[in-house]
Motif scaffolding. Structure first.
Motif, PDB file in Angstrom:
ATOM      1  N   THR A  36       0.852  -1.182   0.000  1.00 11.65           N
ATOM      2  CA  THR A  36       0.000   0.000   0.000  1.00 11.65           C
ATOM      3  C   THR A  36       0.894   1.240   0.000  1.00 11.65           C
ATOM      4  OG1 THR A  36      -0.099   0.191   2.403  1.00 11.65           O
ATOM      5  CG2 THR A  36      -1.798  -1.180   1.344  1.00 11.65           C
ATOM      6  N   LEU A  37       0.284   2.382  -0.278  1.00  8.47           N
ATOM      7  CA  LEU A  37       1.036   3.628  -0.262  1.00  8.47           C
ATOM      8  C   LEU A  37       1.605   3.915   1.125  1.00  8.47           C
ATOM      9  CD1 LEU A  37       1.889   5.931  -2.103  1.00  8.47           C
ATOM     10  CD2 LEU A  37      -0.162   7.156  -1.414  1.00  8.47           C
ATOM     11  N   SER A  38       0.827   3.613   2.169  1.00 10.49           N
ATOM     12  CA  SER A  38       1.323   3.849   3.527  1.00 10.49           C
ATOM     13  C   SER A  38       2.494   2.916   3.855  1.00 10.49           C
ATOM     14  CB  SER A  38       0.207   3.711   4.560  1.00 10.49           C
ATOM     15  OG  SER A  38      -0.344   2.421   4.538  1.00 10.49           O
ATOM     16  N   GLU A  39       2.473   1.690   3.344  1.00 10.26           N
ATOM     17  CA  GLU A  39       3.598   0.769   3.554  1.00 10.26           C
ATOM     18  C   GLU A  39       4.840   1.270   2.819  1.00 10.26           C
ATOM     19  OE1 GLU A  39       1.243  -3.468   4.140  1.00 10.26           O
ATOM     20  OE2 GLU A  39       1.705  -2.773   2.115  1.00 10.26           O
ATOM     21  N   LEU A  40       4.656   1.773   1.611  1.00 14.61           N
ATOM     22  CA  LEU A  40       5.782   2.350   0.879  1.00 14.61           C
ATOM     23  C   LEU A  40       6.344   3.561   1.623  1.00 14.61           C
ATOM     24  CD1 LEU A  40       4.514   2.136  -2.801  1.00 14.61           C
ATOM     25  CD2 LEU A  40       6.531   1.000  -1.866  1.00 14.61           C
ATOM     26  N   SER A  41       5.456   4.376   2.175  1.00 10.90           N
ATOM     27  CA  SER A  41       5.892   5.550   2.936  1.00 10.90           C
ATOM     28  C   SER A  41       6.665   5.135   4.181  1.00 10.90           C
ATOM     29  CB  SER A  41       4.696   6.405   3.340  1.00 10.90           C
ATOM     30  OG  SER A  41       4.072   6.944   2.206  1.00 10.90           O
ATOM     31  N   ALA A  42       6.226   4.063   4.830  1.00  8.49           N
ATOM     32  CA  ALA A  42       6.909   3.573   6.026  1.00  8.49           C
ATOM     33  C   ALA A  42       8.318   3.075   5.691  1.00  8.49           C
ATOM     34  CB  ALA A  42       6.102   2.459   6.686  1.00  8.49           C
ATOM     35  N   ALA A  43       8.526   2.719   4.427  1.00  6.27           N
ATOM     36  CA  ALA A  43       9.853   2.277   3.990  1.00  6.27           C
ATOM     37  C   ALA A  43      10.741   3.480   3.652  1.00  6.27           C
ATOM     38  CB  ALA A  43       9.723   1.361   2.771  1.00  6.27           C
ATOM     39  N   HIS A  44      10.309   4.681   4.077  1.00  2.00           N
ATOM     40  CA  HIS A  44      11.043   5.928   3.883  1.00  2.00           C
ATOM     41  C   HIS A  44      11.202   6.316   2.419  1.00  2.00           C
ATOM     42  CE1 HIS A  44      11.760   5.926   8.128  1.00  2.00           C
ATOM     43  NE2 HIS A  44      12.292   4.736   8.039  1.00  2.00           N
ATOM     44  N   LEU A  45      10.191   5.983   1.630  1.00  2.00           N
ATOM     45  CA  LEU A  45      10.170   6.410   0.235  1.00  2.00           C
ATOM     46  C   LEU A  45       9.266   7.630   0.135  1.00  2.00           C
ATOM     47  CD1 LEU A  45       9.733   2.902  -1.415  1.00  2.00           C
ATOM     48  CD2 LEU A  45      11.842   4.099  -0.929  1.00  2.00           C
ATOM     49  N   LEU A  46       9.396   8.393  -0.925  1.00  3.23           N
ATOM     50  CA  LEU A  46       8.533   9.552  -1.161  1.00  3.23           C
ATOM     51  C   LEU A  46       7.625   9.220  -2.339  1.00  3.23           C
ATOM     52  CD1 LEU A  46      11.379  12.205  -1.036  1.00  3.23           C
ATOM     53  CD2 LEU A  46       9.844  11.592   0.826  1.00  3.23           C
ATOM     54  N   PRO A  47       6.680   8.297  -2.158  1.00  3.01           N
ATOM     55  CA  PRO A  47       6.088   7.678  -3.320  1.00  3.01           C
ATOM     56  C   PRO A  47       4.866   8.329  -3.969  1.00  3.01           C
ATOM     57  CG  PRO A  47       5.338   6.540  -1.397  1.00  3.01           C
ATOM     58  CD  PRO A  47       6.295   7.622  -0.943  1.00  3.01           C
ATOM     59  N   TYR A  48       4.099   9.172  -3.292  1.00  2.00           N
ATOM     60  CA  TYR A  48       2.781   9.501  -3.824  1.00  2.00           C
ATOM     61  C   TYR A  48       2.829  10.040  -5.249  1.00  2.00           C
ATOM     62  CZ  TYR A  48      -1.709  11.546  -4.681  1.00  2.00           C
ATOM     63  OH  TYR A  48      -2.892  11.874  -5.283  1.00  2.00           O
ATOM     64  N   ARG A  49       3.519  11.133  -5.472  1.00  2.00           N
ATOM     65  CA  ARG A  49       3.547  11.725  -6.817  1.00  2.00           C
ATOM     66  C   ARG A  49       4.297  10.840  -7.803  1.00  2.00           C
ATOM     67  NH1 ARG A  49       4.342  18.197  -5.844  1.00  2.00           N
ATOM     68  NH2 ARG A  49       2.419  18.472  -4.697  1.00  2.00           N
ATOM     69  N   ILE A  50       5.374  10.239  -7.337  1.00  2.00           N
ATOM     70  CA  ILE A  50       6.136   9.356  -8.211  1.00  2.00           C
ATOM     71  C   ILE A  50       5.280   8.169  -8.626  1.00  2.00           C
ATOM     72  CG2 ILE A  50       8.126   7.798  -8.335  1.00  2.00           C
ATOM     73  CD1 ILE A  50       9.563   9.742  -6.429  1.00  2.00           C
ATOM     74  N   MET A  51       4.624   7.524  -7.661  1.00  2.00           N
ATOM     75  CA  MET A  51       3.805   6.349  -7.970  1.00  2.00           C
ATOM     76  C   MET A  51       2.620   6.711  -8.857  1.00  2.00           C
ATOM     77  SD  MET A  51       5.412   3.813  -6.828  1.00  2.00           S
ATOM     78  CE  MET A  51       4.221   2.505  -7.028  1.00  2.00           C
ATOM     79  N   ARG A  52       2.000   7.836  -8.600  1.00  2.00           N
ATOM     80  CA  ARG A  52       0.865   8.262  -9.427  1.00  2.00           C
ATOM     81  C   ARG A  52       1.304   8.437 -10.877  1.00  2.00           C
ATOM     82  NH1 ARG A  52      -1.909  13.780  -7.980  1.00  2.00           N
ATOM     83  NH2 ARG A  52      -0.237  14.538  -9.287  1.00  2.00           N
ATOM     84  N   TYR A  53       2.438   9.096 -11.078  1.00  2.00           N
ATOM     85  CA  TYR A  53       2.951   9.316 -12.425  1.00  2.00           C
ATOM     86  C   TYR A  53       3.310   7.982 -13.090  1.00  2.00           C
ATOM     87  CZ  TYR A  53       5.944  10.809 -16.227  1.00  2.00           C
ATOM     88  OH  TYR A  53       6.496  10.970 -17.463  1.00  2.00           O
ATOM     89  N   LEU A  54       4.073   7.149 -12.387  1.00  2.00           N
ATOM     90  CA  LEU A  54       4.519   5.886 -12.959  1.00  2.00           C
ATOM     91  C   LEU A  54       3.363   4.924 -13.197  1.00  2.00           C
ATOM     92  CD1 LEU A  54       7.797   5.436 -10.886  1.00  2.00           C
ATOM     93  CD2 LEU A  54       7.589   6.242 -13.244  1.00  2.00           C
TER      94      LEU A  54
END
Length: 107
Positions: A36-54
């Motif tokens: 999930t996005l929250s799990e990715l965030s917990a892994a210290h990634l900055l994923p929201y905009r990057i994941m949305r684009y990709l």
């Protein structure tokens, strides 16, 4: 028009490069291919905009799973090519043509 196209290409490469540097594909692969996005965030990634684009570019995919209908991001064939540790990785090729970019400005 030429400047806009150049900015789009450089912006796209910056996001793909950032995804490789953040090892998003590697992290997904090591967690059964879905998080999930929250799990990715917990892994210290900055994923929201990057994941949305990709995701919109077909590199990753969103799926709904579980009783809570949580949204998970999963690997696609193209995202596996972005893994730093993969045997078929194109990460070195992407880095060879990379423009300087700042991951923090994407958050």
């Amino acid at each position: 028009m030429k400047k806009r196209m150049h900015n789009w290409i450089c912006g796209s490469m910056c996001l793909v490069t950032s995804a490789i540097e953040l090892q998003i594909a590697d992290v997904l692969e090591s967690n059964d291919g879905a998080m999930t996005l929250s799990e990715l965030s917990a892994a210290h990634l900055l994923p929201y905009r990057i994941m949305r684009y990709l995701m919109h570019r077909g590199i990753f995919k969103q799926v709904v799973r579980g009783q809570e209908s949580s949204i998970y991001y999963v690997q696609m064939p193209l995202s596996r090519l972005l893994m730093k540790s993969g045997g078929n990785s194109i990460a070195a090729l992407v880095f060879a043509g990379k423009q300087p970019c700042n991951v923090c400005s994407l958050a």
